[in-house]
Scaffold this active site. Structure first.
Site, PDB file in Angstrom:
ATOM      1  N   ARG A  52     -24.759 -11.023  -1.525  1.00 40.61           N
ATOM      2  CA  ARG A  52     -24.136 -10.483  -0.302  1.00 40.61           C
ATOM      3  C   ARG A  52     -22.859 -11.255   0.018  1.00 40.61           C
ATOM      4  NH1 ARG A  52     -25.838 -12.057   4.397  1.00 40.61           N
ATOM      5  NH2 ARG A  52     -28.060 -11.867   4.017  1.00 40.61           N
ATOM      6  N   TYR A 104      -3.141   4.942   9.761  1.00 38.41           N
ATOM      7  CA  TYR A 104      -4.325   5.606   9.219  1.00 38.41           C
ATOM      8  C   TYR A 104      -5.264   5.948  10.374  1.00 38.41           C
ATOM      9  CZ  TYR A 104      -8.435   6.550   6.488  1.00 38.41           C
ATOM     10  OH  TYR A 104      -9.540   7.162   5.963  1.00 38.41           O
ATOM     11  N   ASP A 177      -1.255  -3.195   6.033  1.00 38.01           N
ATOM     12  CA  ASP A 177      -1.968  -2.193   5.231  1.00 38.01           C
ATOM     13  C   ASP A 177      -0.962  -1.660   4.215  1.00 38.01           C
ATOM     14  OD1 ASP A 177      -3.113   0.075   4.133  1.00 38.01           O
ATOM     15  OD2 ASP A 177      -4.025   0.762   6.013  1.00 38.01           O
ATOM     16  N   LYS A 202      -7.915   4.141  -3.078  1.00 39.49           N
ATOM     17  CA  LYS A 202      -6.709   4.920  -3.350  1.00 39.49           C
ATOM     18  C   LYS A 202      -6.069   4.447  -4.664  1.00 39.49           C
ATOM     19  CE  LYS A 202      -7.996   6.511   0.606  1.00 39.49           C
ATOM     20  NZ  LYS A 202      -7.423   6.076   1.888  1.00 39.49           N
TER      21      LYS A 202
HETATM   22  C1  LIG Z   1      -7.934   5.538   3.088  1.00 37.10           C
HETATM   23  C2  LIG Z   1      -7.169   4.561   3.875  1.00 37.10           C
HETATM   24  C3  LIG Z   1      -7.808   3.582   4.638  1.00 37.10           C
HETATM   25  C4  LIG Z   1      -9.311   3.498   4.741  1.00 37.10           C
HETATM   26  O1  LIG Z   1      -9.874   3.210   3.505  1.00 37.10           O
HETATM   27  P1  LIG Z   1     -11.365   3.697   3.044  1.00 37.10           P
HETATM   28  O2  LIG Z   1     -11.448   3.178   1.674  1.00 37.10           O
HETATM   29  O3  LIG Z   1     -11.372   5.198   3.148  1.00 37.10           O
HETATM   30  O4  LIG Z   1     -12.323   3.091   4.003  1.00 37.10           O
HETATM   31  C5  LIG Z   1      -7.012   2.684   5.338  1.00 37.10           C
HETATM   32  N1  LIG Z   1      -5.667   2.736   5.280  1.00 37.10           N
HETATM   33  C6  LIG Z   1      -5.021   3.670   4.560  1.00 37.10           C
HETATM   34  C7  LIG Z   1      -3.527   3.679   4.540  1.00 37.10           C
HETATM   35  C8  LIG Z   1      -5.742   4.620   3.831  1.00 37.10           C
HETATM   36  O5  LIG Z   1      -5.091   5.553   3.133  1.00 37.10           O
END
Ligand SMILES: *Cc1c(COP(=O)(O)O)cnc(C)c1O
Length: 384
Positions: A52, A104, A177, A202
């Protein structure tokens, strides 16, 4: 090998040059163990206790990502959302945080709901406006500034270096991000960010077959130790197989992102001249509001994400998304297959997303095939 420092593209391609010391396999194994043996003298010299908190398969992906971002260390998570929310859960109720208005949507909803209920003071500012960040940051009270660039789904560009300076002047930390930019195009830590966050779902994985997230830190400091304990306590770790798939996906990150960026640039330019499109939102277009900043902080392309605003409004936009054949009508982004989405339908009430907007995630298909398919869909939607 010589002492020459390898470029990130080479490190990614060879997953840090892994060779298994016992079998000489050139591909790392999957470590599925949940628990590890103690040494005879009661120590845990392997550094592994219980999965974990940590796992050797995580460490492989983490070492790769830390190298790609130029960071001191990385941590992978069960999702992008669990990586992002860990940054806020590591704070205390009463702390002030600053975030962009356009970001997001699921994280914005969480900040407005859970985080606010839990006691964080969340302030939203225009992500393109450095002065707005500087004005919102309160010395001593603001603990974290959050930036997403280019930001979903309008691809708003934030000047990372300028916001980092304003953040540090107030004694706060900057998290970026960088899901859409990827370490191929932008390295936020080199621009002054303290933490980089990715939805590994992504581009990092790139094949739409896992949910994962990541954080990379500039320094292994107290703040990073707190983040490690948040992940270990909440158990927001990926499964070992997903961690393995992620390191596998990252091996092709550079060619995938380069290809998608090239195609997205070509599509943005062609759709900007299309009679059924009112506007193309893409940082690579010279007329785009954030282009100058993007050109400064993105190297080698402007990414695979763009949005188009369809003439005829919401009805025509939805009809276009319904008429594509090659593009896949689905949410998410950053996979090898191109996706199209009527974003306002997903984000719902309170979304800043225009209702005539289609979000495009450009994959690695042939760019002419992608143009022709969307072109025929636009024609069908407008003749319907
Ligand atoms: C998809 C996404 C998230 C969230 O990620 P998950 O893997 O779906 O939890 C956060 N920021 C951006 C820019 C995203 O495209």
């Amino acid at each position: 090998m010589s002492e020459k420092k390898l470029s990130p593209a080479s490190l990614a391609a060879q997953a840090m040059g892994f060779v298994d010391p016992t079998t000489r396999a050139v591909v790392p194994p999957v470590h599925r163990a949940s628990t590890y043996l103690r040494d005879e003298d009661n120590a845990y010299r392997s550094g592994h206790i219980y999965a974990r908190a940590d796992n050797p398969t995580f460490r492989h992906a983490e070492a790769t990502l830390a190298a790609l971002e130029g960071g001191a260390a990385a941590m992978i998570f069960s999702s992008g959302m669990s990586a992002a929310t860990a940054c806020f859960l590591a704070l205390r109720p009463g702390n002030h945080v600053v975030a962009p208005q356009v970001m997001y949507w699921s994280l914005r909803n969480w900040l407005q709901g859970f985080a606010t209920d839990w006691g964080l003071k969340v302030e939203f500012v225009d992500g393109a406006d450095t002065a707005a960040f500087a004005a919102a940051i309160r010395p001593g009270t603001t603990k974290l500034v959050w930036v997403e660039t280019p930001a979903n789904p309008l691809w708003t560009v934030t000047d990372i270096a300028a916001v980092a300076e304003a953040t540090h002047r107030a004694g706060a930390r900057l998290a970026v991000d960088s899901t859409v930019a990827t370490p191929v195009l932008t390295r936020p830590l080199s621009l002054g960010a303290d933490i980089v966050m990715h939805s590994a779902t992504k581009y990092l994985n790139g094949h739409s077959d896992l949910i994962g997230g990541a954080l990379v830190t500039a320094r292994e400091d107290e703040g990073w130790a707190k983040l490690r304990s948040v992940r270990a306590q909440l158990g927001t770790v990926p499964g070992p197989d997903d961690a393995w798939l992620l390191q596998r996906g990252m091996r092709t990150l550079f060619p995938r992102v380069a290809w998608a960026s090239r195609s997205a640039q070509a599509l943005a330019e062609r759709f900007a001249a299309h009679r059924s499109i009112a506007e193309v939102l893409y940082p690579g277009l010279p007329g785009f509001a954030g282009h100058t900043t993007a050109a400064r902080q993105m190297q080698g392309g402007f990414g695979g994400m763009l949005s188009v605003r369809v003439r005829g409004g919401e009805r025509a936009a939805i009809a276009t998304a319904a008429a594509v054949q090659l593009w896949k009508r689905a949410t998410s982004l950053g996979g090898v297959e191109s996706l199209i989405e009527h974003r306002a339908s997903v984000e719902g009430a309170g979304s800043p997303c225009p209702t005539d907007l289609l979000r495009l995630s450009v994959g690695v298909e042939d760019a002419n095939d992608l143009f022709d398919d969307l072109d025929q869909a636009l024609r069908r939607a407008h003749n319907a």
